[in-house]
Write an enzyme that holds these catalytic residues in place. Sequence first.
Site, PDB file in Angstrom:
ATOM      1  CB  SER A  21       3.753  -2.975   5.674  1.00 24.41           C
ATOM      2  OG  SER A  21       3.490  -2.088   6.707  1.00 24.41           O
TER       3      SER A  21
ATOM      4  CB  SER B  87       2.289   7.001   4.981  1.00 22.08           C
ATOM      5  OG  SER B  87       1.201   6.628   5.778  1.00 22.08           O
TER       6      SER B  87
ATOM      7  CD  GLU C 220      -2.074   9.832  20.275  1.00 28.24           C
ATOM      8  OE1 GLU C 220      -1.822   9.178  19.227  1.00 28.24           O
ATOM      9  OE2 GLU C 220      -1.655   9.485  21.391  1.00 28.24           O
TER      10      GLU C 220
ATOM     11  CD  GLU D  90     -15.196  -7.413   7.943  1.00 24.93           C
ATOM     12  OE1 GLU D  90     -16.136  -7.668   7.198  1.00 24.93           O
ATOM     13  OE2 GLU D  90     -15.153  -7.765   9.139  1.00 24.93           O
TER      14      GLU D  90
ATOM     15  CD  GLN E  22      -2.327   1.327   2.816  1.00 28.30           C
ATOM     16  OE1 GLN E  22      -1.586   1.319   3.788  1.00 28.30           O
ATOM     17  NE2 GLN E  22      -3.640   1.427   2.929  1.00 28.30           N
ATOM     18  N   GLY E  23       0.731   2.101  -1.008  1.00 22.69           N
ATOM     19  CA  GLY E  23       1.522   3.334  -1.089  1.00 22.69           C
ATOM     20  C   GLY E  23       0.680   4.556  -0.733  1.00 22.69           C
TER      21      GLY E  23
END
Lengths: 406, 378, 406
Positions: free
Chosen positions: A161, A129, A393, A245, A126-127
């Site tokens: 990741s 951040s 947060e 989900e 997943q790209g």
Amino acid sequence: MELRFTEEEIAFRQEVRAFIRGNLPAKTLERMRLGYPPTKSDVVTWQRILNKKGWATYKWPQEYGGQAWSPTMRMIFQDENMLAHAPEVNSFNITMIGPVLIQFGTPEQKERFIAPTANLDIWWCQGFSEPGSGSDLASLKTSAVLDGDHYVVNGQKIWTSTAHHADWIFALVRTNPQARKPQEGISFLLIDMKTPGITVRPIISIDGSHHFNEVFFDDVRVPVTQRVYEENKGWDVAKFLLGNERTGIARLGKSMARLEDIRELSPHLRNHGAPLLDDKLQRERVASLEIRAKALEITQLRVVAKMMQQSDGKPDPFSSLLKIKGGELGQDTSELIMDAVGPLAMPQWAKELDLLNRESGENEPPIGPDYAGFAAGPYLMHRASSIAGGTTEIQKNILNKAVLRL
Amino acid sequence: MDFELTEDQRLLNDSVSRLLADRYAFDARRGYIKSAQGWSQEMWEKYAELGLLGLPFPEEYGGFGGGAVDIMMVMEAFGRSLVVEPFLATVVLGGSAIKYAGNEAQKGEILPQIVDGSLKLGWAHGEQQARYDLTDVLTTATKDGSGWVLEGAKSVVLHGDCADMLVVSARTGGDRMDKEGLTLFLVPANTPGVARRGYAMRDGTRAAEISLSTVKLGPEAVLGTVGDAYGIIERVTQAGIAAFAAETVGACEAAHTMTLDYLRTRVQFGRPIGTNQVLQHKAADMLIEVEQARSMAMLAAMMVDEEDAAERTRNISMAKVGVGQSGRFVTQNSVQLHGGIGMTEEYAVGHYFRRVMVFEHSWGDSAYHLGLLADQVG
Amino acid sequence: MDLRFTEEEVAFRKEVRDFIRQNLPARTRERLRLGYSPTKQDIVDWQRILNKKGWATYKWPKAYGGTDWSPTQRMIFQEENQINHAPEVNGFNITMIGPVIIQFGTPEQKAHILPRAANLEDWWCQGFSEPGSGSDLASLKTAAKRVGDDYIVNGQKIWTSTAHHADWCFALVRTDPNARKPQEGISFLLIDMKTPGITVRPIISIDNSHHLNEVFFDDVKVPVANRVYEENKGWDVAKFLLGNERTGIARLGKSMERINYAQELARDVRQNGKPLIEDAGFRQRVAKLQVQAKALELTQLRVVAKAAGNSDGKPDPFSSVLKIKGTELLQDTAELVMDIAGPLAMPDWAKELDLLNRESGDNEPLIGPEWAGYAAPPYLMLRAASIYGGTNEIQKNILNKAILRL
């Protein structure tokens, strides 16, 4: 109101448990039990076993190979996998890109990607951040400029990741820097990791493991046909993906498994000359964690039950609660194990103990008891539980916005 | 797995909520507490009319045939309004004792009177030296012909000052901490030798110290089997914990709601204090704890009727710890976020705080039950 | 660096302790040991005993009847008073109005006010907070209009501790409603509580005690001679007052005394057929509180040592750490004592138990053990400790502003 499981649910649990026991490779089980992260091959092998059974993609619609399981059954399935020390399936494939393609993909994209995604023939990452865009994801800067029937991508992703394992990446890129709101100029691209111009740089985590990466894009050419959904509508896709989900988010089974592990470890760990759990204070610590796990289990069932009633597909803000409390429990149960092991958890033995290395015929004997070698790893890695996927947060901000409205 | 309320439960919930909204505003409650007996006879009759007093009893005794979930709903509503009538003492504690241990004659005589509101019970088990130990009973019952003579004292008997009949535990055998040798007796409060000293609790509800000196009872006063009451005492206590846990959840929910209102309306430095993120996050932490407590109160309710005693005891203890700790957190912070006004007698939030404090110190606090659970780990 | 006390300090501690043990009235000692608040008479008697010895005003400059004790000696003195169940001197007199008059008062004000404040001939109270002005004190509205040689005061104060005991009130009032900044239109007045137009309305606290009040001012005439410092400069006085000598703010001796008391009680209370003091969980709870008290003691010594080193008179922002941790410890130790009493702490027996009433010949026998009868009120009342004198949230803002600078 009935809080007990039905007979069907109990039977389902038995079925799942029996299947895992009968099919999970012994090496994988042993590695996971000792607290190691699964290897790539552990995940691939297990996901293919599940996929053959039709269970890897249980969350997907039935016409795409999913199961007609109730949310309670899904929860049981997840918990049983974790309790039995099975690896989780690759969630980038199963929870993220799969549902995205089913919802937004073109017929060609579905045809090309869905089957190999289910079988983990393609490993996705997943790209999202970027160095300057963490909690404030919409401020991302990686740009994609249209050039004929390709986008030319330039920029940098971070905290990616398993990018070093990945065959493909789904990424958010900025296609319109002039949009009125930052959310409105973003598109969602599928990028082959073998495309020239992509560099993956490892980020070593505080447990010494290689899990995260930086991914650099330098004039990377991506066919327009690999864009999902409309141009500049990528934020809608991202929102769908992030809200999709989230009941598994508490990863409760994993914490419960550790509370079982501590009982197994106890006889090996002496405290004042007696097994660890002869000490009343140690038992109180375990009991206190079990109470928290029980409360979270019921809350999770309540959230699941609510989802069964409403099918508007919107994420329940209470999944933020599950994420916060589930993350804390993961942190505190891994801390329990590390503290129980004590000084033997402190040396950096992981490499030497690595079962993979031993299988590969290395002759050096392992140092120390095998349970100690990776006792600190999960504790260290779990600090990320309250950071990744929206910090604790940020989850509280979500609760405030959706429920408290202060 | 099913969290849905039945149609009957929804109706019940609505009517209880409506009644309390109409008749149990904070000022009205203050009036009830100030009255001579410290609660409202009129409200008691309303509860009877609504069928609340017969909620957990079988229909053959005029009851509603409800279960622990019905009690849970009512108690949550009572917690939100800080109800001070002797419902817990009479219906939950006393009523459970009769339900679990009574013979047909006792049930037939007593339960219909509870249902119609004419009989109030007191659960006279705790003693001053016992703290939370259920077996620590020094009150004795000695055989006197075919009957019994009670001697001893009972402490912090909830609504013991107004009870018409007391369910008294006493030793007919065994030593101080023994499970064996405990017997329950039905003692009309006006029996010679029963002396009561009533007082207010910290939260405004009523309780009493009860002394028993040469209290003579007939053989029919025995409730259950002579010498074998411990199992019943445990079940009654657990029913009390489950009900009080639900009430605590209601109180926490209301305290949290009040706190949110205050954060929205209290202006300092030119803006509502709720615009401070640090207070928003505290309020989110409180929300999380309210929901975790609710989950645990549900667990307790579900376990009240569990027949496996070990499983029941273990889960009720878990619920007691969970609700107790969440309750402390939520109500302590409700006071904190209110500032000075939260410290005052005239403002409701301090009353929620104290109701939860009394829950925590009834039948074992969090530390006590955690200790019990710890003994089973391993 | 030497964290041990010097021989002189040890001797000083012994001198103080001996004096308190020999001179503190037995009834006062017993009342405080059981957890009661001191009566007005307890405080008056004790402050006069101390004043005779020259110790009531130990914080004042020597020229005004103070001592030349080092900050460490001051701390020892406070701690010994608290550990030995002595009431605290009236803080409004000794820590607040006394130093204010010494710093800002006219010669006439000094001559009249100081000796009477020292000997508690006049009981002072503080008129600062208002219904709309809590944390945001400078927004106060109580108005003082100059008419000839008088101010005419109108408005309302709230949370006024011991106003019902007080002979005088020092109050912040608004003398210039048109000032550029709210802080610039405030003056500091000394008001005789017997002046016509003053109404004191009790506020009953959640422990059922009367400690706080509302004070209403309705055309109250205050001579201009009773103003301290310049007109519209009252905020400077208030800042001086609030920042003045805050090392006592942690009230650590009180917490230490409660920890000792709790252990005494736990020997007499039984749980599971054994003294509670033998329960591992209970012992751990006590040990944790002792660790916290020790850490706070050392932090307090460091702050005190720093105060001895610099004499710029500015309040140390670290005193906010002392306030936060000190009040948390007070709350937790009070909770410990209440939890020991358990169910016996829940009845509202205070009236019946009140030693004053017993002295007055009440014949009714006591209900329950007397130590349990007053175990809950300090727990209830100390919830205010993290609210008054600047809430703990405000203290954290102070730390941020002065040290973290985020």
